[in-house]
Design an enzyme around this catalytic site. Structure first.
Site, PDB file in Angstrom:
ATOM      1  N   TYR A 149       0.835  -1.217   0.000  1.00 43.67           N
ATOM      2  CA  TYR A 149       0.000   0.000   0.000  1.00 43.67           C
ATOM      3  C   TYR A 149       0.864   1.259   0.000  1.00 43.67           C
ATOM      4  O   TYR A 149       0.581   2.232  -0.704  1.00 43.67           O
ATOM      5  CB  TYR A 149      -0.945   0.016   1.199  1.00 43.67           C
ATOM      6  CG  TYR A 149      -1.638   1.355   1.366  1.00 43.67           C
ATOM      7  CD1 TYR A 149      -2.526   1.824   0.401  1.00 43.67           C
ATOM      8  CD2 TYR A 149      -1.368   2.171   2.470  1.00 43.67           C
ATOM      9  CE1 TYR A 149      -3.142   3.067   0.535  1.00 43.67           C
ATOM     10  CE2 TYR A 149      -1.982   3.400   2.614  1.00 43.67           C
ATOM     11  CZ  TYR A 149      -2.869   3.853   1.642  1.00 43.67           C
ATOM     12  OH  TYR A 149      -3.466   5.072   1.777  1.00 43.67           O
ATOM     13  N   ARG A 156       1.563   6.622  -6.786  1.00 39.41           N
ATOM     14  CA  ARG A 156       0.455   7.535  -7.091  1.00 39.41           C
ATOM     15  C   ARG A 156       0.956   8.972  -7.139  1.00 39.41           C
ATOM     16  O   ARG A 156       0.598   9.738  -8.049  1.00 39.41           O
ATOM     17  CB  ARG A 156      -0.636   7.343  -6.035  1.00 39.41           C
ATOM     18  CG  ARG A 156      -1.771   8.326  -6.107  1.00 39.41           C
ATOM     19  CD  ARG A 156      -2.951   7.910  -5.244  1.00 39.41           C
ATOM     20  NE  ARG A 156      -2.652   7.691  -3.831  1.00 39.41           N
ATOM     21  CZ  ARG A 156      -3.556   7.343  -2.924  1.00 39.41           C
ATOM     22  NH1 ARG A 156      -4.819   7.154  -3.270  1.00 39.41           N
ATOM     23  NH2 ARG A 156      -3.212   7.164  -1.663  1.00 39.41           N
ATOM     24  N   TYR A 208      -0.710  13.037   7.220  1.00 33.64           N
ATOM     25  CA  TYR A 208      -0.340  11.937   8.110  1.00 33.64           C
ATOM     26  C   TYR A 208       1.154  12.001   8.411  1.00 33.64           C
ATOM     27  O   TYR A 208       1.959  12.304   7.529  1.00 33.64           O
ATOM     28  CB  TYR A 208      -0.636  10.579   7.452  1.00 33.64           C
ATOM     29  CG  TYR A 208      -2.076  10.097   7.497  1.00 33.64           C
ATOM     30  CD1 TYR A 208      -3.056  10.762   8.220  1.00 33.64           C
ATOM     31  CD2 TYR A 208      -2.439   8.945   6.812  1.00 33.64           C
ATOM     32  CE1 TYR A 208      -4.366  10.281   8.237  1.00 33.64           C
ATOM     33  CE2 TYR A 208      -3.740   8.458   6.829  1.00 33.64           C
ATOM     34  CZ  TYR A 208      -4.699   9.133   7.546  1.00 33.64           C
ATOM     35  OH  TYR A 208      -5.985   8.659   7.556  1.00 33.64           O
ATOM     36  N   ARG A 221     -11.187  13.684   2.225  1.00 28.54           N
ATOM     37  CA  ARG A 221     -12.127  12.796   2.921  1.00 28.54           C
ATOM     38  C   ARG A 221     -13.463  12.677   2.184  1.00 28.54           C
ATOM     39  O   ARG A 221     -14.135  11.659   2.284  1.00 28.54           O
ATOM     40  CB  ARG A 221     -12.372  13.293   4.344  1.00 28.54           C
ATOM     41  CG  ARG A 221     -11.139  13.254   5.219  1.00 28.54           C
ATOM     42  CD  ARG A 221     -10.682  11.845   5.527  1.00 28.54           C
ATOM     43  NE  ARG A 221      -9.456  11.851   6.332  1.00 28.54           N
ATOM     44  CZ  ARG A 221      -8.764  10.750   6.620  1.00 28.54           C
ATOM     45  NH1 ARG A 221      -9.166   9.565   6.190  1.00 28.54           N
ATOM     46  NH2 ARG A 221      -7.660  10.835   7.331  1.00 28.54           N
ATOM     47  N   GLU A 321     -14.171  -0.875   6.153  1.00 38.15           N
ATOM     48  CA  GLU A 321     -14.126   0.496   5.641  1.00 38.15           C
ATOM     49  C   GLU A 321     -15.414   0.715   4.843  1.00 38.15           C
ATOM     50  O   GLU A 321     -15.917  -0.222   4.213  1.00 38.15           O
ATOM     51  CB  GLU A 321     -12.888   0.672   4.762  1.00 38.15           C
ATOM     52  CG  GLU A 321     -12.689   2.068   4.211  1.00 38.15           C
ATOM     53  CD  GLU A 321     -11.315   2.226   3.538  1.00 38.15           C
ATOM     54  OE1 GLU A 321     -10.286   1.967   4.197  1.00 38.15           O
ATOM     55  OE2 GLU A 321     -11.295   2.591   2.360  1.00 38.15           O
TER      56      GLU A 321
HETATM   57  C1  3EB Z   1      -7.562   6.150   6.139  1.00 37.39           C
HETATM   58  O1  3EB Z   1      -8.447   6.828   6.654  1.00 37.39           O
HETATM   59  C2  3EB Z   1      -7.973   4.810   5.605  1.00 37.39           C
HETATM   60  O2  3EB Z   1      -5.048   5.801  -0.023  1.00 37.39           O
HETATM   61  O3  3EB Z   1      -6.642   6.536  -1.324  1.00 37.39           O
HETATM   62  C3  3EB Z   1      -9.068   5.570   2.912  1.00 37.39           C
HETATM   63  C4  3EB Z   1      -9.437   6.173   1.704  1.00 37.39           C
HETATM   64  C5  3EB Z   1      -7.776   5.119   3.079  1.00 37.39           C
HETATM   65  C6  3EB Z   1      -8.508   6.339   0.672  1.00 37.39           C
HETATM   66  C7  3EB Z   1      -6.236   6.085  -0.240  1.00 37.39           C
HETATM   67  C8  3EB Z   1      -6.851   5.288   2.036  1.00 37.39           C
HETATM   68  C9  3EB Z   1      -7.206   5.879   0.851  1.00 37.39           C
HETATM   69  O4  3EB Z   1      -6.375   6.536   6.059  1.00 37.39           O
HETATM   70  C10 3EB Z   1      -7.344   4.448   4.346  1.00 37.39           C
END
Ligand code: 3EB
Length: 327
Positions: A149, A156, A208, A221, A321
Protein backbone atom coordinates in the site's frame (compact mmCIF):
# COMPACT_ATOMS: atom_id res chain seq x y z
CA UNK A 1 -25.48 44.98 -25.20
CA UNK A 2 -23.15 43.25 -22.80
CA UNK A 3 -24.65 40.24 -21.10
CA UNK A 4 -24.67 40.14 -17.31
CA UNK A 5 -22.16 37.81 -15.72
CA UNK A 6 -24.96 35.69 -14.25
CA UNK A 7 -26.04 34.85 -17.79
CA UNK A 8 -22.64 33.52 -18.83
CA UNK A 9 -21.93 31.39 -15.79
CA UNK A 10 -22.93 27.81 -16.63
CA UNK A 11 -25.54 26.12 -14.48
CA UNK A 12 -23.95 23.64 -12.08
CA UNK A 13 -23.93 20.08 -13.42
CA UNK A 14 -26.43 17.78 -11.79
CA UNK A 15 -24.74 14.83 -10.08
CA UNK A 16 -24.74 11.48 -11.83
CA UNK A 17 -27.11 8.92 -10.31
CA UNK A 18 -25.33 6.01 -8.66
CA UNK A 19 -27.38 2.93 -7.85
CA UNK A 20 -27.21 -0.82 -7.40
CA UNK A 21 -29.50 -3.08 -9.39
CA UNK A 22 -29.85 -6.71 -10.34
CA UNK A 23 -29.83 -6.51 -14.10
CA UNK A 24 -28.31 -7.72 -17.31
CA UNK A 25 -25.21 -5.61 -18.10
CA UNK A 26 -26.04 -5.32 -21.80
CA UNK A 27 -29.53 -4.04 -21.02
CA UNK A 28 -28.21 -1.45 -18.56
CA UNK A 29 -25.50 -0.31 -20.98
CA UNK A 30 -28.24 0.24 -23.57
CA UNK A 31 -30.17 2.59 -21.26
CA UNK A 32 -29.90 6.31 -22.02
CA UNK A 33 -27.22 8.13 -20.08
CA UNK A 34 -25.35 5.00 -18.91
CA UNK A 35 -21.88 6.39 -18.12
CA UNK A 36 -20.36 3.36 -16.38
CA UNK A 37 -21.54 -0.05 -15.20
CA UNK A 38 -19.65 -2.22 -12.72
CA UNK A 39 -19.81 -5.93 -12.01
CA UNK A 40 -18.09 -7.41 -8.97
CA UNK A 41 -15.92 -10.48 -8.67
CA UNK A 42 -14.64 -13.20 -10.93
CA UNK A 43 -18.17 -14.40 -11.67
CA UNK A 44 -19.26 -11.09 -13.18
CA UNK A 45 -19.96 -10.85 -16.88
CA UNK A 46 -17.41 -9.68 -19.40
CA UNK A 47 -18.11 -7.06 -22.06
CA UNK A 48 -16.10 -5.15 -24.64
CA UNK A 49 -18.00 -1.97 -23.86
CA UNK A 50 -15.49 0.58 -22.45
CA UNK A 51 -18.12 1.61 -19.90
CA UNK A 52 -18.11 -1.85 -18.34
CA UNK A 53 -15.66 -2.71 -15.55
CA UNK A 54 -15.40 -5.99 -13.72
CA UNK A 55 -14.11 -4.96 -10.29
CA UNK A 56 -11.58 -7.40 -8.78
CA UNK A 57 -13.46 -7.65 -5.46
CA UNK A 58 -15.90 -10.41 -4.63
CA UNK A 59 -19.28 -9.42 -3.27
CA UNK A 60 -20.99 -11.06 -0.31
CA UNK A 61 -24.38 -10.26 -1.85
CA UNK A 62 -25.95 -13.03 -3.91
CA UNK A 63 -27.03 -12.61 -6.57
CA UNK A 64 -24.51 -9.81 -7.10
CA UNK A 65 -25.98 -6.49 -8.20
CA UNK A 66 -24.45 -4.13 -10.74
CA UNK A 67 -23.41 -0.60 -9.85
CA UNK A 68 -24.72 1.90 -12.38
CA UNK A 69 -23.68 5.51 -13.03
CA UNK A 70 -26.19 7.50 -15.05
CA UNK A 71 -26.14 11.03 -16.44
CA UNK A 72 -28.86 13.17 -18.08
CA UNK A 73 -27.15 13.39 -21.44
CA UNK A 74 -26.00 11.33 -24.41
CA UNK A 75 -22.83 9.39 -23.67
CA UNK A 76 -19.88 8.71 -25.95
CA UNK A 77 -17.17 6.21 -25.09
CA UNK A 78 -13.87 4.85 -26.26
CA UNK A 79 -10.48 3.34 -25.54
CA UNK A 80 -7.04 4.87 -25.65
CA UNK A 81 -4.21 2.45 -24.96
CA UNK A 82 -4.89 0.82 -21.59
CA UNK A 83 -7.54 3.38 -20.76
CA UNK A 84 -11.32 3.08 -21.10
CA UNK A 85 -13.50 6.16 -20.93
CA UNK A 86 -17.02 7.50 -21.32
CA UNK A 87 -18.29 11.07 -21.29
CA UNK A 88 -21.58 12.93 -21.38
CA UNK A 89 -23.17 16.10 -20.03
CA UNK A 90 -19.90 17.41 -18.63
CA UNK A 91 -19.11 14.16 -16.78
CA UNK A 92 -16.28 11.75 -17.48
CA UNK A 93 -15.60 8.20 -16.40
CA UNK A 94 -12.09 6.83 -17.00
CA UNK A 95 -10.49 3.56 -15.96
CA UNK A 96 -7.14 1.85 -16.33
CA UNK A 97 -6.28 -1.70 -15.42
CA UNK A 98 -2.59 -2.61 -15.44
CA UNK A 99 -0.69 -5.81 -14.78
CA UNK A 100 2.17 -5.38 -12.31
CA UNK A 101 4.10 -8.12 -14.09
CA UNK A 102 4.27 -5.80 -17.10
CA UNK A 103 4.72 -2.49 -15.31
CA UNK A 104 7.05 -3.50 -12.45
CA UNK A 105 5.55 -3.70 -8.97
CA UNK A 106 3.04 -1.56 -7.07
CA UNK A 107 4.96 1.70 -7.20
CA UNK A 108 5.81 1.72 -10.90
CA UNK A 109 2.37 0.40 -11.83
CA UNK A 110 0.58 3.09 -9.84
CA UNK A 111 2.85 5.73 -11.38
CA UNK A 112 2.02 4.48 -14.87
CA UNK A 113 -1.71 4.31 -14.16
CA UNK A 114 -1.83 7.85 -12.80
CA UNK A 115 0.41 9.20 -15.57
CA UNK A 116 -1.90 7.64 -18.18
CA UNK A 117 -4.99 9.11 -16.54
CA UNK A 118 -3.33 12.50 -16.22
CA UNK A 119 -2.24 12.50 -19.87
CA UNK A 120 -5.75 11.59 -20.98
CA UNK A 121 -7.40 14.22 -18.79
CA UNK A 122 -5.06 16.91 -20.16
CA UNK A 123 -6.87 16.64 -23.48
CA UNK A 124 -10.38 16.78 -22.03
CA UNK A 125 -12.64 19.53 -20.79
CA UNK A 126 -13.67 17.34 -17.81
CA UNK A 127 -10.42 17.84 -15.92
CA UNK A 128 -11.68 18.21 -12.36
CA UNK A 129 -11.22 14.77 -10.84
CA UNK A 130 -13.77 14.48 -8.07
CA UNK A 131 -13.53 10.83 -7.02
CA UNK A 132 -11.07 7.93 -7.57
CA UNK A 133 -11.14 4.23 -6.62
CA UNK A 134 -7.96 2.13 -6.44
CA UNK A 135 -7.98 -1.67 -6.12
CA UNK A 136 -4.64 -3.43 -5.85
CA UNK A 137 -3.56 -6.96 -4.99
CA UNK A 138 -2.14 -7.98 -1.59
CA UNK A 139 -2.28 -4.46 -0.21
CA UNK A 140 -0.77 -5.33 3.20
CA UNK A 141 2.07 -7.49 1.93
CA UNK A 142 5.58 -6.27 2.72
CA UNK A 143 7.13 -4.74 5.82
CA UNK A 144 7.32 -1.17 7.06
CA UNK A 145 7.80 1.40 4.31
CA UNK A 146 7.82 -1.43 1.75
CA UNK A 147 4.27 -2.54 2.44
CA UNK A 148 2.58 -2.67 -0.95
CA UNK A 149 0.00 0.00 0.00
CA UNK A 150 2.77 2.41 0.92
CA UNK A 151 4.59 1.71 -2.36
CA UNK A 152 1.30 2.32 -4.16
CA UNK A 153 1.02 5.71 -2.39
CA UNK A 154 4.51 6.63 -3.61
CA UNK A 155 3.72 5.61 -7.17
CA UNK A 156 0.45 7.54 -7.09
CA UNK A 157 2.39 10.68 -6.18
CA UNK A 158 5.01 9.95 -8.87
CA UNK A 159 2.32 9.55 -11.51
CA UNK A 160 0.02 12.42 -10.57
CA UNK A 161 2.85 14.94 -10.44
CA UNK A 162 1.37 18.40 -9.86
CA UNK A 163 -1.93 17.47 -11.49
CA UNK A 164 -3.79 17.72 -8.18
CA UNK A 165 -2.11 20.99 -7.16
CA UNK A 166 -5.56 22.50 -6.56
CA UNK A 167 -6.30 19.69 -4.07
CA UNK A 168 -6.78 15.94 -4.03
CA UNK A 169 -9.91 14.08 -5.08
CA UNK A 170 -11.92 11.90 -2.72
CA UNK A 171 -10.64 8.31 -2.96
CA UNK A 172 -10.74 4.70 -1.90
CA UNK A 173 -7.80 2.27 -1.88
CA UNK A 174 -8.59 -1.38 -1.13
CA UNK A 175 -6.78 -4.68 -1.52
CA UNK A 176 -8.18 -7.44 -3.71
CA UNK A 177 -7.45 -11.16 -3.67
CA UNK A 178 -7.35 -11.98 -7.36
CA UNK A 179 -4.31 -13.64 -8.85
CA UNK A 180 -2.21 -11.71 -11.34
CA UNK A 181 -1.53 -8.51 -9.34
CA UNK A 182 -3.65 -6.23 -11.47
CA UNK A 183 -4.13 -2.60 -10.44
CA UNK A 184 -7.52 -1.11 -11.20
CA UNK A 185 -7.96 2.66 -11.01
CA UNK A 186 -11.15 4.38 -12.09
CA UNK A 187 -12.44 7.89 -11.62
CA UNK A 188 -15.27 10.35 -11.99
CA UNK A 189 -14.36 13.79 -13.34
CA UNK A 190 -16.36 16.85 -14.35
CA UNK A 191 -15.87 20.05 -16.31
CA UNK A 192 -16.77 21.91 -13.13
CA UNK A 193 -14.96 21.80 -9.80
CA UNK A 194 -16.31 20.22 -6.65
CA UNK A 195 -15.62 21.27 -3.10
CA UNK A 196 -13.31 19.25 -0.87
CA UNK A 197 -14.53 18.25 2.56
CA UNK A 198 -12.31 17.17 5.46
CA UNK A 199 -13.29 15.47 8.70
CA UNK A 200 -12.67 17.43 11.92
CA UNK A 201 -12.23 14.12 13.78
CA UNK A 202 -9.37 13.07 11.52
CA UNK A 203 -6.03 14.45 10.45
CA UNK A 204 -6.17 15.09 6.70
CA UNK A 205 -4.58 12.08 5.02
CA UNK A 206 -1.97 14.12 3.15
CA UNK A 207 -0.77 15.39 6.57
CA UNK A 208 -0.34 11.94 8.11
CA UNK A 209 2.96 11.71 10.01
CA UNK A 210 5.97 9.83 8.66
CA UNK A 211 5.10 6.55 10.42
CA UNK A 212 2.48 5.79 7.73
CA UNK A 213 4.99 5.78 4.88
CA UNK A 214 7.42 7.88 2.85
CA UNK A 215 4.52 9.42 0.87
CA UNK A 216 1.33 10.35 2.68
CA UNK A 217 -1.93 9.14 1.12
CA UNK A 218 -3.19 11.80 -1.29
CA UNK A 219 -6.95 12.06 -0.97
CA UNK A 220 -9.67 14.30 0.42
CA UNK A 221 -12.13 12.80 2.92
CA UNK A 222 -15.08 13.70 0.70
CA UNK A 223 -16.04 15.81 -2.31
CA UNK A 224 -19.20 17.86 -2.68
CA UNK A 225 -20.26 17.73 -6.32
CA UNK A 226 -20.56 20.98 -8.32
CA UNK A 227 -24.29 21.53 -7.74
CA UNK A 228 -23.90 20.57 -4.06
CA UNK A 229 -26.49 17.90 -4.77
CA UNK A 230 -24.34 14.95 -3.71
CA UNK A 231 -21.39 14.16 -1.50
CA UNK A 232 -18.87 11.58 -2.71
CA UNK A 233 -17.47 9.99 0.44
CA UNK A 234 -13.98 8.50 0.49
CA UNK A 235 -13.10 5.21 2.09
CA UNK A 236 -13.82 5.82 5.76
CA UNK A 237 -12.59 3.64 8.60
CA UNK A 238 -12.00 3.74 12.35
CA UNK A 239 -9.25 6.33 12.13
CA UNK A 240 -9.32 9.05 14.80
CA UNK A 241 -6.72 11.78 14.53
CA UNK A 242 -4.25 9.77 12.48
CA UNK A 243 -4.38 6.59 14.58
CA UNK A 244 -6.40 3.45 14.03
CA UNK A 245 -8.93 2.93 16.82
CA UNK A 246 -10.30 -0.31 18.31
CA UNK A 247 -7.75 -2.73 16.95
CA UNK A 248 -9.38 -6.13 16.29
CA UNK A 249 -12.81 -4.99 17.55
CA UNK A 250 -15.16 -5.12 14.58
CA UNK A 251 -18.26 -3.59 16.17
CA UNK A 252 -16.31 -0.76 17.81
CA UNK A 253 -14.65 -0.03 14.45
CA UNK A 254 -18.06 0.06 12.78
CA UNK A 255 -19.34 2.49 15.44
CA UNK A 256 -16.30 4.73 14.97
CA UNK A 257 -16.68 4.57 11.18
CA UNK A 258 -20.31 5.72 11.42
CA UNK A 259 -19.21 8.55 13.71
CA UNK A 260 -16.69 9.56 11.04
CA UNK A 261 -19.33 9.41 8.31
CA UNK A 262 -21.69 11.58 10.36
CA UNK A 263 -18.87 14.04 11.06
CA UNK A 264 -18.25 14.30 7.31
CA UNK A 265 -21.91 15.04 6.61
CA UNK A 266 -21.78 17.75 9.26
CA UNK A 267 -18.58 19.16 7.82
CA UNK A 268 -20.24 19.24 4.37
CA UNK A 269 -23.19 21.17 5.81
CA UNK A 270 -25.57 18.31 5.07
CA UNK A 271 -28.22 16.93 7.38
CA UNK A 272 -27.46 13.78 9.34
CA UNK A 273 -28.12 10.26 8.17
CA UNK A 274 -28.28 8.18 5.03
CA UNK A 275 -31.33 7.04 3.12
CA UNK A 276 -32.57 4.82 0.30
CA UNK A 277 -30.97 7.15 -2.28
CA UNK A 278 -27.51 6.99 -0.71
CA UNK A 279 -25.64 3.88 -1.87
CA UNK A 280 -22.74 2.78 0.30
CA UNK A 281 -20.09 0.07 0.01
CA UNK A 282 -18.74 -1.88 2.97
CA UNK A 283 -15.30 -3.39 2.44
CA UNK A 284 -14.86 -6.30 4.84
CA UNK A 285 -11.42 -7.82 5.51
CA UNK A 286 -12.52 -11.21 6.83
CA UNK A 287 -15.29 -13.11 5.07
CA UNK A 288 -16.33 -14.47 8.47
CA UNK A 289 -17.27 -10.88 9.52
CA UNK A 290 -19.55 -10.20 6.56
CA UNK A 291 -22.79 -11.29 8.28
CA UNK A 292 -22.04 -9.18 11.38
CA UNK A 293 -21.26 -6.14 9.24
CA UNK A 294 -24.45 -6.66 7.26
CA UNK A 295 -26.58 -6.96 10.43
CA UNK A 296 -24.95 -3.93 12.05
CA UNK A 297 -25.55 -1.74 9.00
CA UNK A 298 -29.15 -2.98 8.56
CA UNK A 299 -29.83 -1.99 12.17
CA UNK A 300 -28.01 1.34 12.17
CA UNK A 301 -28.72 2.45 8.58
CA UNK A 302 -32.11 0.91 7.81
CA UNK A 303 -33.13 1.08 4.16
CA UNK A 304 -29.72 2.22 2.95
CA UNK A 305 -28.40 0.25 -0.05
CA UNK A 306 -25.11 -1.29 1.07
CA UNK A 307 -22.96 -3.42 -1.23
CA UNK A 308 -20.66 -5.66 0.83
CA UNK A 309 -17.31 -6.51 -0.75
CA UNK A 310 -14.44 -8.71 0.35
CA UNK A 311 -11.40 -6.45 0.50
CA UNK A 312 -8.38 -5.61 2.60
CA UNK A 313 -8.16 -2.21 4.24
CA UNK A 314 -4.83 -0.44 3.81
CA UNK A 315 -3.90 -0.74 7.48
CA UNK A 316 -3.59 -4.29 8.76
CA UNK A 317 -5.49 -3.59 12.00
CA UNK A 318 -8.54 -2.15 10.26
CA UNK A 319 -11.29 -4.71 9.64
CA UNK A 320 -13.84 -2.65 7.76
CA UNK A 321 -14.13 0.50 5.64
CA UNK A 322 -17.15 2.25 4.16
CA UNK A 323 -17.44 4.59 1.20
CA UNK A 324 -20.30 5.85 -0.93
CA UNK A 325 -22.65 8.64 -1.77
CA UNK A 326 -25.03 10.90 0.06
CA UNK A 327 -27.54 12.67 -2.17
C1 3EB B 1 -7.56 6.15 6.14
O1 3EB B 1 -8.45 6.83 6.65
C2 3EB B 1 -7.97 4.81 5.60
O2 3EB B 1 -5.05 5.80 -0.02
O3 3EB B 1 -6.64 6.54 -1.32
C3 3EB B 1 -9.07 5.57 2.91
C4 3EB B 1 -9.44 6.17 1.70
C5 3EB B 1 -7.78 5.12 3.08
C6 3EB B 1 -8.51 6.34 0.67
C7 3EB B 1 -6.24 6.08 -0.24
C8 3EB B 1 -6.85 5.29 2.04
C9 3EB B 1 -7.21 5.88 0.85
O4 3EB B 1 -6.37 6.54 6.06
C10 3EB B 1 -7.34 4.45 4.35
Amino acid sequence: MVQGRENTRPAPRRAPRVSYRQADPAAVLAEPGALAVFGFGAGAATSDDPRWLRVALETFDAPAPLEIWQVDAPVTQGREGDLCWAAGGGWLYAAVELDEAVHGGPRATAATAYAQLRAFLAGRSERHVLRIWNYLADINQGEGDDERYKLFCEGRVDGMGDFFAEGFPAATAIGHHQAGARLQVYLLACDQAGERVENPRQVSAWRYPRQYGRSAPTFARAMALPAQDALAISGTAAVVGHASAHEDDLLAQLDETLANLEALLGSAGMGAGFDTQSPLKAYVRHAADAALVHDFLQRRLPGVPVLSLHGDICRQELLVEIDGWRY
